[in-house]
Design a protein around this motif. Structure first.
Motif, PDB file in Angstrom:
ATOM      1  N   LEU A 228       0.643  -1.315   0.408  1.00  0.00           N
ATOM      2  CA  LEU A 228       0.254   0.344  -0.162  1.00  0.00           C
ATOM      3  C   LEU A 228       0.317   1.559   0.199  1.00  0.00           C
ATOM      4  O   LEU A 228       2.189   1.653   0.952  1.00  0.00           O
ATOM      5  CB  LEU A 228      -0.447   0.786   1.016  1.00  0.00           C
ATOM      6  CG  LEU A 228      -1.817  -1.475   1.025  1.00  0.00           C
ATOM      7  CD1 LEU A 228      -2.785  -1.221   2.150  1.00  0.00           C
ATOM      8  CD2 LEU A 228      -2.739  -1.136  -0.237  1.00  0.00           C
ATOM      9  N   ARG A 229       0.468   1.765  -0.885  1.00  0.00           N
ATOM     10  CA  ARG A 229       1.203   3.599  -1.191  1.00  0.00           C
ATOM     11  C   ARG A 229       0.240   4.802  -1.144  1.00  0.00           C
ATOM     12  O   ARG A 229      -1.095   5.042  -1.607  1.00  0.00           O
ATOM     13  CB  ARG A 229       2.173   3.676  -2.438  1.00  0.00           C
ATOM     14  CG  ARG A 229       2.502   2.573  -2.593  1.00  0.00           C
ATOM     15  CD  ARG A 229       3.968   2.781  -2.506  1.00  0.00           C
ATOM     16  NE  ARG A 229       5.018   1.590  -2.770  1.00  0.00           N
ATOM     17  CZ  ARG A 229       5.981   1.175  -2.312  1.00  0.00           C
ATOM     18  NH1 ARG A 229       6.856   2.115  -1.636  1.00  0.00           N
ATOM     19  NH2 ARG A 229       6.708   0.382  -2.805  1.00  0.00           N
ATOM     20  N   LEU A 230       0.411   5.554   0.353  1.00  0.00           N
ATOM     21  CA  LEU A 230      -0.438   6.379   0.769  1.00  0.00           C
ATOM     22  C   LEU A 230       0.235   7.557  -0.041  1.00  0.00           C
ATOM     23  O   LEU A 230       0.831   8.224   0.028  1.00  0.00           O
ATOM     24  CB  LEU A 230      -0.127   6.752   2.373  1.00  0.00           C
ATOM     25  CG  LEU A 230      -1.122   8.044   2.664  1.00  0.00           C
ATOM     26  CD1 LEU A 230      -2.289   8.325   2.449  1.00  0.00           C
ATOM     27  CD2 LEU A 230      -0.819   8.211   3.908  1.00  0.00           C
ATOM     28  N   CYS A 231      -1.220   8.430  -0.801  1.00  0.00           N
ATOM     29  CA  CYS A 231      -0.504   9.639  -1.755  1.00  0.00           C
ATOM     30  C   CYS A 231      -1.277  10.413  -1.505  1.00  0.00           C
ATOM     31  O   CYS A 231      -2.745  10.572  -1.122  1.00  0.00           O
ATOM     32  CB  CYS A 231      -1.155   9.218  -3.454  1.00  0.00           C
ATOM     33  SG  CYS A 231      -0.040   7.386  -3.409  1.00  0.00           S
ATOM     34  N   PHE A 232      -0.372  11.881  -0.781  1.00  0.00           N
ATOM     35  CA  PHE A 232      -1.323  13.128  -0.165  1.00  0.00           C
ATOM     36  C   PHE A 232       0.473  14.386  -0.971  1.00  0.00           C
ATOM     37  O   PHE A 232       0.841  14.065  -0.184  1.00  0.00           O
ATOM     38  CB  PHE A 232      -1.794  13.196   1.112  1.00  0.00           C
ATOM     39  CG  PHE A 232      -2.470  14.233   1.547  1.00  0.00           C
ATOM     40  CD1 PHE A 232      -3.126  14.618   0.960  1.00  0.00           C
ATOM     41  CD2 PHE A 232      -1.801  15.448   2.299  1.00  0.00           C
ATOM     42  CE1 PHE A 232      -4.340  16.190   1.645  1.00  0.00           C
ATOM     43  CE2 PHE A 232      -1.898  16.857   2.867  1.00  0.00           C
ATOM     44  CZ  PHE A 232      -3.423  16.770   2.891  1.00  0.00           C
ATOM     45  N   ASP A 233      -0.651  15.215  -1.782  1.00  0.00           N
ATOM     46  CA  ASP A 233      -0.427  16.603  -2.212  1.00  0.00           C
ATOM     47  C   ASP A 233      -1.211  17.736  -2.112  1.00  0.00           C
ATOM     48  O   ASP A 233      -1.890  17.732  -3.271  1.00  0.00           O
ATOM     49  CB  ASP A 233       0.148  16.680  -3.754  1.00  0.00           C
ATOM     50  CG  ASP A 233       1.200  17.270  -3.576  1.00  0.00           C
ATOM     51  OD1 ASP A 233       1.201  18.591  -2.923  1.00  0.00           O
ATOM     52  OD2 ASP A 233       2.025  17.392  -5.142  1.00  0.00           O
TER      53      ASP A 233
ATOM     54  N   TYR B  23      -4.813   9.423  -1.446  1.00  0.00           N
ATOM     55  CA  TYR B  23      -5.528   8.277  -2.736  1.00  0.00           C
ATOM     56  C   TYR B  23      -4.636   7.353  -1.875  1.00  0.00           C
ATOM     57  O   TYR B  23      -3.872   7.305  -1.265  1.00  0.00           O
ATOM     58  CB  TYR B  23      -4.854   8.111  -3.815  1.00  0.00           C
ATOM     59  CG  TYR B  23      -5.368   9.420  -4.892  1.00  0.00           C
ATOM     60  CD1 TYR B  23      -6.533   9.488  -5.796  1.00  0.00           C
ATOM     61  CD2 TYR B  23      -5.221  11.142  -4.604  1.00  0.00           C
ATOM     62  CE1 TYR B  23      -6.842  10.485  -6.571  1.00  0.00           C
ATOM     63  CE2 TYR B  23      -5.377  11.979  -5.171  1.00  0.00           C
ATOM     64  CZ  TYR B  23      -6.245  11.695  -6.267  1.00  0.00           C
ATOM     65  OH  TYR B  23      -6.868  12.415  -6.812  1.00  0.00           O
ATOM     66  N   VAL B  24      -4.881   5.711  -2.067  1.00  0.00           N
ATOM     67  CA  VAL B  24      -3.875   5.302  -1.662  1.00  0.00           C
ATOM     68  C   VAL B  24      -4.181   3.806  -2.679  1.00  0.00           C
ATOM     69  O   VAL B  24      -4.991   3.080  -3.163  1.00  0.00           O
ATOM     70  CB  VAL B  24      -4.766   4.149  -0.552  1.00  0.00           C
ATOM     71  CG1 VAL B  24      -3.637   2.582  -0.291  1.00  0.00           C
ATOM     72  CG2 VAL B  24      -4.880   5.113   0.928  1.00  0.00           C
ATOM     73  N   PHE B  25      -2.191   3.489  -3.118  1.00  0.00           N
ATOM     74  CA  PHE B  25      -3.021   3.145  -4.691  1.00  0.00           C
ATOM     75  C   PHE B  25      -2.459   1.340  -3.811  1.00  0.00           C
ATOM     76  O   PHE B  25      -1.398   1.296  -2.669  1.00  0.00           O
ATOM     77  CB  PHE B  25      -0.711   3.004  -4.703  1.00  0.00           C
ATOM     78  CG  PHE B  25      -1.443   4.356  -6.095  1.00  0.00           C
ATOM     79  CD1 PHE B  25      -1.265   3.747  -7.792  1.00  0.00           C
ATOM     80  CD2 PHE B  25      -1.990   5.505  -5.843  1.00  0.00           C
ATOM     81  CE1 PHE B  25      -1.922   4.844  -8.409  1.00  0.00           C
ATOM     82  CE2 PHE B  25      -1.936   6.488  -5.989  1.00  0.00           C
ATOM     83  CZ  PHE B  25      -2.084   6.285  -8.128  1.00  0.00           C
TER      84      PHE B  25
END
Length: 384
Positions: free
Chosen positions: A155-160, A168-170
């Motif tokens: 799981l990769r947490l993505c927030f900008d 998002y979570v990839f």
């Protein structure tokens, strides 16, 4: 100028009549942290902006330090603090309900944390949570029901926040293929509607190294090859995720008889950056990605004598060379690089401009560290 100065001093704690508050905050939010810290001393009204809860989430944020967790099962999350860090944030995540196992930190992205509520990193996705320690909000991710062929899930947490107010979570679900090697299917969780997407992307190589999310693109390092996978964040209507590969600068991570981590990724002012030691370990280079695939050297930092020794390369019992310090994180806006001294087991910050070394913490056994900068905005998707 004298009239303006008199007006500023006479309106203690309020902004000037020349500009509305929102416009002043918008201008100040575009300043680098170093300039903001200097300019907020101009008058009391500008200083008040830095502590106002409404405006604070838009202003440059002060980094807290390095979140880490010892590799032994059952250990808690710790924060190796920088000297100027905020001290009113619960980075132990005590506000998140936890039954049997303590939380295991998995990823950090611009102030948000992704953790597991079980000690096993390959646990079902239903045991994952996303939280904001600065606002003490959290949510559990719904399960994507991985199939029986899946051997591991990343799981990769993505927030900008400069790109979107949603995160998002990839999810990369890896499995073996009959002809040998790996295959992964990637799905995406949208905080906007709290659902997993139907869009898919197939990956046929070992991309589960370090990652960073910049301007709507997730960059993931290959485990042993010297290049990145770039995945564009889709929208809720997309069926496919656009992907491409990018060659990294510097040297490959495992040349003959050389064993070292393959550099470190970060973002600075909305640009992807990469740092890596040179082959003798005495210099560190930092690049920025210009355009789609062109790397430009931004800094070349001397590490000679930084740790009080000249030799920064050693050999293990197999005769392989390795650096005796690791680059854990770096921040060009704050002009610092965080490194772990593998000899003394200490964490240091190094000034990019002066090369000055500042100790952050002692007795750390090469932690898996995450650079943490608090984010004070509240998310509708997260529940207190």
């Amino acid at each position: 100028m004298d009239m303006l100065k008199g007006d500023i001093e006479s309106r203690q704690g309020q902004t000037t009549t020349l500009l509305p508050d929102d416009l002043v905050v918008d201008i100040m939010s575009r300043l680098p942290l170093k300039s903001f810290c200097r300019f907020k001393c101009v008058c009391r009204s500008w200083f008040a902006f830095s502590s106002d809860p409404h405006h604070r989430q838009r202003l440059p944020r002060t980094p807290s330090g390095l979140l880490y967790q010892k590799r032994l099962l059952g250990t808690s999350i710790h924060l190796a603090r920088l000297p100027s860090s905020d001290r009113d944030i619960d980075t132990t995540l005590s506000f998140v309900p936890c039954s049997v196992y303590p939380l295991k930190i998995k990823d950090v992205s611009n102030g948000l944390l992704l953790s597991y509520r079980k000690g096993n990193t390959h646990a079902e996705i239903s045991n994952a949570i996303v939280c904001n320690p600065a606002t003490e909000e959290w949510m559990a991710l719904p399960d994507t029901h991985p199939g029986p062929t899946v051997t591991r899930s990343h799981l990769r947490l993505c927030f900008d926040p400069q790109w979107s107010q949603h995160f998002y979570v990839f999810n990369s679900e890896w499995g073996l293929i009959p002809t040998g090697g790996f295959k992964a299917e990637v799905k995406v969780f949208f905080s906007e509607d709290s659902t997993w997407s139907n869009c898919l992307c197939e990956i046929h190589d070992a991309f589960w190294g370090g990652s960073v999310f910049v301007n709507g693109v997730l960059y993931v390092q290959h485990v042993w090859a010297h290049y990145l996978l770039a995945l564009d964040a889709p929208n809720t209507c997309s069926q496919l995720i656009n992907d491409r590969t990018i060659q990294l600068p510097g040297f490959p991570n495992k040349p003959e008889k050389f064993d070292c981590p393959d550099g470190c990724l970060c973002q600075s002012s909305g640009v992807l950056c990469y740092a890596q030691q040179e082959l003798d370990g005495c210099m560190m280079r930092i690049w920025s990605l210009e355009g789609s695939d062109r790397w430009v050297v931004k800094h070349r930092l001397s590490m000679n004598g930084v740790f009080g020794r000249e030799m920064l390369l050693r050999t293990d019992n197999r005769g392989a060379w390795y650096f005796d310090y690791d680059i854990v994180a770096f921040d060009l806006e704050r002009e610092l690089v965080i490194v772990v001294d593998r000899i003394t087991h200490k964490v240091f910050s190094v000034s990019v401009g002066t090369g000055k070394l500042s100790k952050i913490r002692d007795d750390i056994q090469r932690p898996l560290g995450y650079y943490y900068v608090p984010y004070y905005c509240k998310f509708p998707a997260l529940a207190r």
